[in-house]
Design a protein around this motif. Structure first.
Motif, PDB file in Angstrom:
ATOM      1  N   SER A  30      53.433 -39.745 -26.093  1.00  0.00           N
ATOM      2  CA  SER A  30      53.964 -38.985 -24.966  1.00  0.00           C
ATOM      3  C   SER A  30      53.604 -37.511 -25.106  1.00  0.00           C
ATOM      4  CB  SER A  30      55.477 -39.165 -24.874  1.00  0.00           C
ATOM      5  OG  SER A  30      56.075 -38.627 -26.030  1.00  0.00           O
ATOM      6  N   GLY A  31      53.516 -37.037 -26.352  1.00  0.00           N
ATOM      7  CA  GLY A  31      53.090 -35.660 -26.586  1.00  0.00           C
ATOM      8  C   GLY A  31      51.666 -35.458 -26.113  1.00  0.00           C
ATOM      9  N   TYR A  32      50.853 -36.433 -26.423  1.00  0.00           N
ATOM     10  CA  TYR A  32      49.445 -36.403 -26.021  1.00  0.00           C
ATOM     11  C   TYR A  32      49.329 -36.391 -24.509  1.00  0.00           C
ATOM     12  CZ  TYR A  32      44.718 -38.407 -25.497  1.00  0.00           C
ATOM     13  OH  TYR A  32      43.435 -38.667 -25.150  1.00  0.00           O
ATOM     14  N   LEU A  33      50.160 -37.239 -23.863  1.00  0.00           N
ATOM     15  CA  LEU A  33      50.149 -37.315 -22.407  1.00  0.00           C
ATOM     16  C   LEU A  33      50.577 -35.989 -21.786  1.00  0.00           C
ATOM     17  CD1 LEU A  33      49.914 -38.970 -19.805  1.00  0.00           C
ATOM     18  CD2 LEU A  33      52.263 -39.687 -20.136  1.00  0.00           C
ATOM     19  N   ALA A  34      51.664 -35.406 -22.352  1.00  0.00           N
ATOM     20  CA  ALA A  34      52.172 -34.139 -21.824  1.00  0.00           C
ATOM     21  C   ALA A  34      51.110 -33.053 -21.961  1.00  0.00           C
ATOM     22  CB  ALA A  34      53.442 -33.742 -22.568  1.00  0.00           C
ATOM     23  N   GLU A  35      50.463 -33.000 -23.105  1.00  0.00           N
ATOM     24  CA  GLU A  35      49.454 -31.980 -23.347  1.00  0.00           C
ATOM     25  C   GLU A  35      48.319 -32.119 -22.340  1.00  0.00           C
ATOM     26  OE1 GLU A  35      47.668 -32.082 -27.303  1.00  0.00           O
ATOM     27  OE2 GLU A  35      45.914 -31.223 -26.307  1.00  0.00           O
ATOM     28  N   ARG A  36      47.871 -33.370 -22.135  1.00  0.00           N
ATOM     29  CA  ARG A  36      46.768 -33.624 -21.200  1.00  0.00           C
ATOM     30  C   ARG A  36      47.144 -33.243 -19.768  1.00  0.00           C
ATOM     31  NH1 ARG A  36      41.614 -34.016 -22.519  1.00  0.00           N
ATOM     32  NH2 ARG A  36      42.016 -33.322 -24.608  1.00  0.00           N
ATOM     33  N   SER A  37      48.395 -33.583 -19.365  1.00  0.00           N
ATOM     34  CA  SER A  37      48.825 -33.273 -17.996  1.00  0.00           C
ATOM     35  C   SER A  37      48.893 -31.772 -17.786  1.00  0.00           C
ATOM     36  CB  SER A  37      50.194 -33.883 -17.705  1.00  0.00           C
ATOM     37  OG  SER A  37      50.239 -35.202 -18.152  1.00  0.00           O
ATOM     38  N   LEU A  38      49.441 -31.071 -18.780  1.00  0.00           N
ATOM     39  CA  LEU A  38      49.550 -29.615 -18.684  1.00  0.00           C
ATOM     40  C   LEU A  38      48.160 -29.017 -18.528  1.00  0.00           C
ATOM     41  CD1 LEU A  38      51.485 -27.160 -18.919  1.00  0.00           C
ATOM     42  CD2 LEU A  38      50.805 -27.040 -21.314  1.00  0.00           C
ATOM     43  N   PHE A  39      47.235 -29.515 -19.332  1.00  0.00           N
ATOM     44  CA  PHE A  39      45.864 -29.040 -19.311  1.00  0.00           C
ATOM     45  C   PHE A  39      45.243 -29.260 -17.925  1.00  0.00           C
ATOM     46  CE2 PHE A  39      41.347 -29.944 -20.532  1.00  0.00           C
ATOM     47  CZ  PHE A  39      41.026 -28.621 -20.740  1.00  0.00           C
TER      48      PHE A  39
END
Lengths: 272, 305
Positions: B2-11
């Motif tokens: 989920s951290g990975y997903l959040a980082e990607r979405s923010l990006f």
């Protein structure tokens, strides 16, 4: 290896024809031959003539000049941005590297040609601006390659030696890193040329790039499409010249890359 | 994960904001406005027009206003097509563009993988060399040439398929072919290379030694390994298909949003052009996000994060 020489020969022929070819023809790029309007290829007009009687051979070669100039200018611009970008990112490492490569990733995922079109629309149909704008978007690959190379040699013994002798980062980059990344950069510049040529023809095809009376392969193809049923030579010759050039650049780049990879593998073996 | 997903979405969001900002200021700095016509408008009328479209406000006000509207999904009125908002125009064109783009994506990935796997079965064989030669040729011929040639052969000479317009599935055959061709070739090349490399891996030799049949080896052992480069190539493919669709829609006379882009660019229809770029970028970024997720799911090292 045979295919390497074939590609190189074709490329040399096309470049030579673009530079010297129009000199051998009796016609200028804007001269109209009233006795041969939309005429098929003949001894007088090697590629035939277009709807207003202009010699297609001469126009294709003038188009070649524009398309090749686009490629050269755009590649120079992309080298000017990509090489420093990649070296700085690779040499600094850490956060700087992360951020700089994230910017590259972000630009990678955008419809960049459409943004180039916007630039052209906004700042007028200036050809040289178009060339530079294309270059400003083709540096991404170069930056990635240069960064990778820089990373791989950054911790080599000779860089450490230079540091021990008190060389400044600027000197290390200019004297030690730059010469070592130049090989792959040349290869990838060759591979980027077809991309630029295709992008230019794409934009000119939509009527947003090079404008009459100037011409380019994209413009010629766009014109040829209109009449390809009645006079197919108007599309065949420009399209073939464009296709051969792109194929030759792709092939040359691929072969050069294989050579460098092999050399690299041998160096690694020897080092062990 | 989920951290990975959040980082990607923010990006992805930051990238989108960057695009919107760049395009907004670029178009506002442009010489010549949307109301430049054959005849100069009387100053009062021009002032009124500008007031209607809020063009008289300071630049940063316009920018904040635009962003605020954008968050609510409102792309503003079209400057040129007076009775339409940009949303209306995009709603009209998007189904056609989506159908074209997604079909081309599916064709390119499916066909490209099949060709690449076929070519990789016996590297250096006549079939391999022939397939790759055809491939190299289709990489060298741009869509602007392929599309008219397809029309000439299949629509004009053979009259098998319609040359343009929409209405039936047949109308989409030629546009999808033209759009998908270069990416089919690129994916075939990519998967051939990685399949050839994957075949030399020790665990493939083991699988052969165990006596597994060739289909099973390819599907279960080689392909998952070889597919990773193709998945990371999907992002650039999507961006390329979007760009290509602009030309394909033009040539085949498809009423998609690529046509609006070209018309808007020629007529300096600020909001329309911006709207199309925003929609395109949003589509590509969403797609990339999905690709990242797939990658994270396929690559066990990322699953932990």
């Amino acid at each position: 290896m045979k295919i390497f020489w074939l590609a190189l020969t074709l490329l040399v022929v096309i470049v030579a024809a673009a530079v010297f070819g129009p000199g051998f023809s009796a016609w200028g790029p804007e001269d109209m031959d009233w006795s041969a309007i939309q005429a098929p290829p003949s001894a007088g007009h090697w590629f035939g003539t277009d709807l207003v009687g202009r010699d297609l051979f001469v126009r294709t070669m003038y188009g070649a000049r524009v398309s090749l100039a686009v490629a050269l200018i755009a590649i120079c611009v992309s080298l000017c941005i990509g090489v420093p970008w990649g070296i700085i990112a690779g040499y600094s490492g850490g956060m700087t590297d992360q951020i700089m490569m994230r910017v590259v990733d972000a630009l990678y995922s955008l419809p960049l040609i459409l943004i180039v079109i916007l630039l052209v629309v906004v700042f007028g149909r200036n050809q040289y601006l178009l060339f530079a704008a294309l270059g400003a978007f083709f540096w991404l690959d170069i930056a990635r390659i240069v960064r990778g190379q820089t990373l791989s040699i950054r911790n080599s013994a000779f860089i450490d030696a230079a540091k021990t002798m008190g060389a400044s980062p600027g000197r290390i980059i200019l004297r030690h890193i730059l010469p070592n990344v130049s090989g792959p950069v040349i290869v990838y510049a060759t591979l980027a040329i077809p991309g630029v040529i295709l992008a230019e023809s794409f934009i000119s095809f939509l009527g947003l790039g090079v404008q009459e009376p100037d011409t380019s392969w994209g413009v010629l193809v766009a014109d040829g499409v209109q009449t390809m049923e009645s006079s197919p030579w108007l599309i065949i010759y420009p399209a073939a010249t464009l296709g051969i050039t792109v194929w030759a650049c792709n092939t040359l780049g691929d072969q050069l890359r294989d050579m460098i990879d092999k050399q690299h593998a041998i160096q690694i073996k020897e080092a062990r | 994960m989920s951290g990975y997903l959040a980082e990607r979405s923010l990006f992805a969001l930051i990238t989108l904001l960057f695009v919107v900002t760049a395009v907004f200021f670029l178009l506002r700095l442009a010489p010549g406005g949307p109301f430049d016509g054959e005849r100069a408008l009387p100053p009062e009328i021009e002032a009124n027009l500008k007031a209607v479209y809020h063009l008289d406000a300071p630049l940063h006000h316009q920018y904040i206003r635009y962003l605020g509207r954008l968050v609510q999904g409102d792309l503003g009125p079209s400057f040129r097509q007076k009775d339409f908002s940009v949303n209306d125009l995009i709603r009209l064109g998007l189904p056609t563009s989506l159908r074209l783009g997604l079909s081309a994506l599916v064709v390119a990935v499916a066909l490209g993988m099949v060709i690449g796997i076929a070519a990789a079965r016996q590297p250096g064989s006549a079939a391999d060399i022939l397939l790759m030669a055809v491939n190299n040729i289709s990489l060298a011929i741009p869509t602007i040439i392929v599309a008219p040639l397809l029309v000439l052969v299949f629509a004009v000479t053979l009259s098998w398929l319609p040359a343009g317009g929409i209405g039936s599935v047949q109308h989409f055959v030629l546009p999808v072919t033209a759009l998908a061709l270069p990416y089919t070739a690129a994916i075939a090349r990519l998967i051939r290379g990685s399949m050839v490399e994957a075949q030399t891996q020790p665990h493939i030799t083991t699988a052969r030694a165990k006596g597994l049949n060739e289909t099973r080896i390819i599907l279960r052992h080689t392909l998952p390994l070889a597919a990773l480069p193709v998945i990371s190539f999907l992002g650039p493919t999507a961006a390329g298909l979007v760009t290509g669709s602009v030309v394909v829609e033009q040539i085949f006379d498809l009423p998609g949003i690529g046509r609006y882009f070209v018309q808007g660019a020629l007529a300096r229809d600020y909001t329309l052009v911006m709207g199309v770029v925003v929609v395109y970028s949003l589509a590509i970024l969403t797609f990339n996000l999905l690709v990242d997720l797939t990658y994270g799911w396929l690559d066990p090292r990322l699953r932990v994060g």
